[in-house]
Write a protein that holds these residues in place. Structure first.
Motif, PDB file in Angstrom:
ATOM      1  N   SER A 190      -1.991   2.099  -0.794  1.00 31.79           N
ATOM      2  CA  SER A 190      -2.615   1.476  -1.955  1.00 31.79           C
ATOM      3  C   SER A 190      -4.026   0.972  -1.669  1.00 31.79           C
ATOM      4  CB  SER A 190      -1.742   0.326  -2.476  1.00 31.79           C
ATOM      5  OG  SER A 190      -1.558  -0.658  -1.470  1.00 31.79           O
ATOM      6  N   ASP A 191      -4.404   0.831  -0.391  1.00 26.89           N
ATOM      7  CA  ASP A 191      -5.770   0.410  -0.060  1.00 26.89           C
ATOM      8  C   ASP A 191      -6.724   1.595   0.038  1.00 26.89           C
ATOM      9  OD1 ASP A 191      -5.051   1.557   2.370  1.00 26.89           O
ATOM     10  OD2 ASP A 191      -5.413  -0.231   3.563  1.00 26.89           O
ATOM     11  N   GLY A 192      -6.244   2.793  -0.322  1.00 29.03           N
ATOM     12  CA  GLY A 192      -7.078   3.975  -0.328  1.00 29.03           C
ATOM     13  C   GLY A 192      -7.016   4.797   0.952  1.00 29.03           C
ATOM     14  N   ALA A 245       3.711  -2.334   8.163  1.00 26.90           N
ATOM     15  CA  ALA A 245       3.859  -1.888   9.551  1.00 26.90           C
ATOM     16  C   ALA A 245       3.363  -0.453   9.716  1.00 26.90           C
ATOM     17  CB  ALA A 245       5.312  -2.004   9.997  1.00 26.90           C
ATOM     18  N   LEU A 246       3.651   0.410   8.754  1.00 26.39           N
ATOM     19  CA  LEU A 246       3.182   1.789   8.830  1.00 26.39           C
ATOM     20  C   LEU A 246       1.664   1.856   8.724  1.00 26.39           C
ATOM     21  CD1 LEU A 246       5.934   3.528   6.704  1.00 26.39           C
ATOM     22  CD2 LEU A 246       5.540   3.837   9.153  1.00 26.39           C
ATOM     23  N   ARG A 247       1.096   1.065   7.830  1.00 30.28           N
ATOM     24  CA  ARG A 247      -0.376   1.064   7.679  1.00 30.28           C
ATOM     25  C   ARG A 247      -1.038   0.579   8.965  1.00 30.28           C
ATOM     26  NH1 ARG A 247      -4.846   1.586   8.007  1.00 30.28           N
ATOM     27  NH2 ARG A 247      -6.525   1.172   6.522  1.00 30.28           N
ATOM     28  N   LYS A 248      -0.503  -0.469   9.578  1.00 29.01           N
ATOM     29  CA  LYS A 248      -1.068  -1.003  10.820  1.00 29.01           C
ATOM     30  C   LYS A 248      -0.898  -0.037  11.985  1.00 29.01           C
ATOM     31  CE  LYS A 248      -0.718  -5.980  10.093  1.00 29.01           C
ATOM     32  NZ  LYS A 248      -0.090  -7.210  10.599  1.00 29.01           N
ATOM     33  N   SER A 249       0.061   0.868  11.880  1.00 29.91           N
ATOM     34  CA  SER A 249       0.353   1.818  12.961  1.00 29.91           C
ATOM     35  C   SER A 249      -0.357   3.147  12.791  1.00 29.91           C
ATOM     36  CB  SER A 249       1.865   2.068  13.031  1.00 29.91           C
ATOM     37  OG  SER A 249       2.546   0.872  13.286  1.00 29.91           O
ATOM     38  N   CYS A 250      -1.271   3.238  11.832  1.00 33.36           N
ATOM     39  CA  CYS A 250      -1.958   4.494  11.596  1.00 33.36           C
ATOM     40  C   CYS A 250      -2.636   4.960  12.876  1.00 33.36           C
ATOM     41  CB  CYS A 250      -2.993   4.351  10.486  1.00 33.36           C
ATOM     42  SG  CYS A 250      -3.852   5.911  10.159  1.00 33.36           S
ATOM     43  N   ASP A 276      -4.289  -5.835   3.853  1.00 34.88           N
ATOM     44  CA  ASP A 276      -3.587  -6.665   2.881  1.00 34.88           C
ATOM     45  C   ASP A 276      -2.084  -6.609   3.131  1.00 34.88           C
ATOM     46  OD1 ASP A 276      -2.553  -7.952   0.640  1.00 34.88           O
ATOM     47  OD2 ASP A 276      -3.585  -6.680  -0.804  1.00 34.88           O
ATOM     48  N   ALA A 277      -1.459  -7.760   3.244  1.00 33.76           N
ATOM     49  CA  ALA A 277      -0.020  -7.835   3.497  1.00 33.76           C
ATOM     50  C   ALA A 277       0.791  -7.178   2.371  1.00 33.76           C
ATOM     51  CB  ALA A 277       0.411  -9.285   3.672  1.00 33.76           C
ATOM     52  N   GLU A 278       0.186  -7.017   1.215  1.00 31.71           N
ATOM     53  CA  GLU A 278       0.875  -6.410   0.077  1.00 31.71           C
ATOM     54  C   GLU A 278       0.615  -4.907  -0.039  1.00 31.71           C
ATOM     55  OE1 GLU A 278       3.145  -7.978  -1.893  1.00 31.71           O
ATOM     56  OE2 GLU A 278       2.854  -9.582  -0.439  1.00 31.71           O
ATOM     57  N   VAL A 279       0.057  -4.310   1.016  1.00 30.41           N
ATOM     58  CA  VAL A 279      -0.232  -2.885   0.969  1.00 30.41           C
ATOM     59  C   VAL A 279       1.058  -2.111   0.708  1.00 30.41           C
ATOM     60  CG1 VAL A 279       0.010  -2.395   3.445  1.00 30.41           C
ATOM     61  CG2 VAL A 279      -1.554  -1.026   2.078  1.00 30.41           C
ATOM     62  N   ALA A 280       0.934  -1.064  -0.079  1.00 34.12           N
ATOM     63  CA  ALA A 280       2.095  -0.256  -0.445  1.00 34.12           C
ATOM     64  C   ALA A 280       1.766   1.215  -0.186  1.00 34.12           C
ATOM     65  CB  ALA A 280       2.430  -0.463  -1.922  1.00 34.12           C
ATOM     66  N   ILE A 281       2.775   2.037  -0.247  1.00 32.71           N
ATOM     67  CA  ILE A 281       2.584   3.480  -0.196  1.00 32.71           C
ATOM     68  C   ILE A 281       2.683   3.976  -1.631  1.00 32.71           C
ATOM     69  CG2 ILE A 281       3.537   5.677   0.592  1.00 32.71           C
ATOM     70  CD1 ILE A 281       4.620   4.143   3.066  1.00 32.71           C
ATOM     71  N   ASP A 282       1.578   4.522  -2.133  1.00 32.50           N
ATOM     72  CA  ASP A 282       1.565   5.039  -3.496  1.00 32.50           C
ATOM     73  C   ASP A 282       2.289   6.375  -3.595  1.00 32.50           C
ATOM     74  OD1 ASP A 282       0.147   2.861  -4.467  1.00 32.50           O
ATOM     75  OD2 ASP A 282      -1.800   3.822  -4.162  1.00 32.50           O
ATOM     76  N   ARG A 283       2.109   7.201  -2.569  1.00 33.00           N
ATOM     77  CA  ARG A 283       2.815   8.480  -2.526  1.00 33.00           C
ATOM     78  C   ARG A 283       2.828   8.979  -1.094  1.00 33.00           C
ATOM     79  NH1 ARG A 283      -0.688  13.498  -3.689  1.00 33.00           N
ATOM     80  NH2 ARG A 283      -2.760  12.729  -3.218  1.00 33.00           N
TER      81      ARG A 283
END
Length: 110
Positions: free
Chosen positions: A82-84, A38-43, A61-68
């Motif tokens: 995680s998708d860069g 949700a956070l990635r889609k809301s960028c 990707d539905a499995e996107v994560a926050i690396d940091r």
């Protein structure tokens, strides 16, 4: 003319990598939970906004994560996904809005 809502920094921010979610405990005691997807889609970076407007936003990707995450000052968070992707700044007011915890001027909280 736009109205800016000033939101205090939260008491606590927790990145739960295993669950792929972010939790924010706000100064008023409210707890918000966001999925990394949700956070990635809301960028709200210029590139993502433009891509959404012209319909060229690539699949996320539905499995996107926050690396940091970083706190680049006192105004919000920056996520490294995680998708860069890492360009968007998420101000505290925007995160409150995403959580549905802000009210417009003249509205009262329920």
């Amino acid at each position: 003319m736009s109205i800016q809502i000033v939101v205090e920094a939260p008491r606590e921010v927790r990145l739960r990598k295993a669950q792929k979610k972010l939790e924010i405990l706000w100064s008023d005691g409210e707890l918000s939970s966001f999925s990394c997807l949700a956070l990635r889609k809301s960028c709200a970076c210029a590139s993502c906004i433009r891509d959404r407007q012209v319909g060229t936003l690539t699949l996320i990707d539905a499995e996107v994560a926050i690396d940091r995450l970083e706190v680049p000052g006192v105004s919000g968070l920056q996520f490294h996904f995680s998708d860069g992707h890492y360009r968007g700044l998420y101000p505290w007011a925007y995160l409150r809005e995403l959580a549905g915890l802000t009210t417009s001027p003249g509205e009262q909280a329920a």
